[in-house]
Design an enzyme around this catalytic site. Structure first.
Site, short mmCIF file in Angstrom:
data_model
loop_
_atom_site.label_atom_id
_atom_site.label_comp_id
_atom_site.label_asym_id
_atom_site.label_seq_id
_atom_site.Cartn_x
_atom_site.Cartn_y
_atom_site.Cartn_z
N SER A 7 -53.37 15.53 55.87
CA SER A 7 -54.10 15.44 54.60
C SER A 7 -53.59 14.22 53.85
O SER A 7 -52.46 13.76 54.09
CB SER A 7 -53.84 16.70 53.76
OG SER A 7 -54.26 16.53 52.42
N TYR A 55 -48.04 22.69 49.43
CA TYR A 55 -48.96 22.06 50.37
C TYR A 55 -48.54 20.61 50.63
O TYR A 55 -48.48 20.18 51.79
CB TYR A 55 -50.38 22.11 49.81
CG TYR A 55 -51.45 21.62 50.76
CD1 TYR A 55 -51.91 22.43 51.79
CD2 TYR A 55 -52.01 20.34 50.61
CE1 TYR A 55 -52.90 21.99 52.66
CE2 TYR A 55 -53.00 19.90 51.47
CZ TYR A 55 -53.44 20.72 52.49
OH TYR A 55 -54.43 20.27 53.34
#
Length: 243
Positions: free
Chosen positions: A141, A155
């Site tokens: 990501s 995250y």
């Protein structure tokens, strides 16, 4: 059919980017197996592809090493070998700030996003080392490149860990013919957006990346000759700033 002689195992294949990657590879003739925690979603993805060979499916919890070992034993029987491993299993949480994030959620996110990728890489490396060939792709990501409040504390930390895992292992195995790629997608219209603290509108979802966009990048990487490795690649929606 650029990948007609290849096999692939994809974790997190029951939805989102994992599903998009599975279908993209299968359309190029790759023999694909998908894995995830929800058997019904895996079956639905397999049904969406009506070509040949059919997409195979098997349940797995990537944070559980016994479950991962069972998956790879099954995959080797079904596929014969694993040419391509795609680590796509990933989660986030609604309460993302350090003020709201509880330790249990930190542990869960790190276990799935970072340790899960490690578990799968550890299982696939012996056979790839024996053949001196193989491709491992980590679906990361942009949160693994630049941390921020949008992705959140856990995250972002898990994706930085995943990036470091891929980069370091790549340095260790490059002389063994094994290639490792970290793909860093920006915003993608997947179910993980449902975990955003602020709901994402249908209009915004339509403007950002779709799972098949990441799948197209994966197909290109997997189609390269063994001498060529894309170590890292970032893909984001045209409308998304990166700063």
């Amino acid at each position: 059919m650029r990948l007609g002689n290849k096999t692939a195992l994809i974790t997190g294949g029951g939805s989102g980017i994992g599903a998009g990657c599975a279908i993209a590879l299968a359309r190029e003739g790759c023999q694909v197996a998908i894995a995830g925690r929800q058997a019904d979603k895996l079956a639905e993805v397999a049904r969406r592809f009506d070509g040949s060979p059919a997409i195979k499916a098997h349940p797995v919890d990537v944070a559980d090493r016994e479950s991962v070992s069972a998956l790879f034993r099954w995959a080797e029987k079904e596929l014969g070998r694993i040419d391509i491993l795609v680590n796509c299993a990933g989660v986030n949480t609604v309460k993302r700030s350090i003020h709201e994030l509880v330790p249990e959620e930190w542990d869960r996110i790190m276990a799935i996003n970072a340790t899960g990728a490690y578990n799968c890489i550890r299982e696939v490396l012996p056979q790839m080392k024996q053949r001196r060939d193989g491709l491992i792709v980590n679906i990361n990501s942009t949160s693994g490149v630049r941390a921020g409040v949008l992705g959140g504390v856990a995250y972002s930390a898990s994706k930085f860990a995943m990036a470091a895992l891929g980069i370091t292992v790549a340095q260790e195995v490059r002389e063994l013919g094994i290639r490792i790629t970290n793909i860093y997608p920006g915003e993608v219209d997947t179910p993980i957006l449902d975990k955003r603290p602020v709901p994402v509108s249908a209009e915004h979802r339509a403007k950002i990346l779709q799972p098949e966009d990441v799948g197209a990048v994966l197909v290109t990487i997997a189609s390269l000759p063994p001498r060529a490795n894309v170590s890292e690649i970032l893909i984001k929606p045209t409308i998304q700033a990166f700063s």
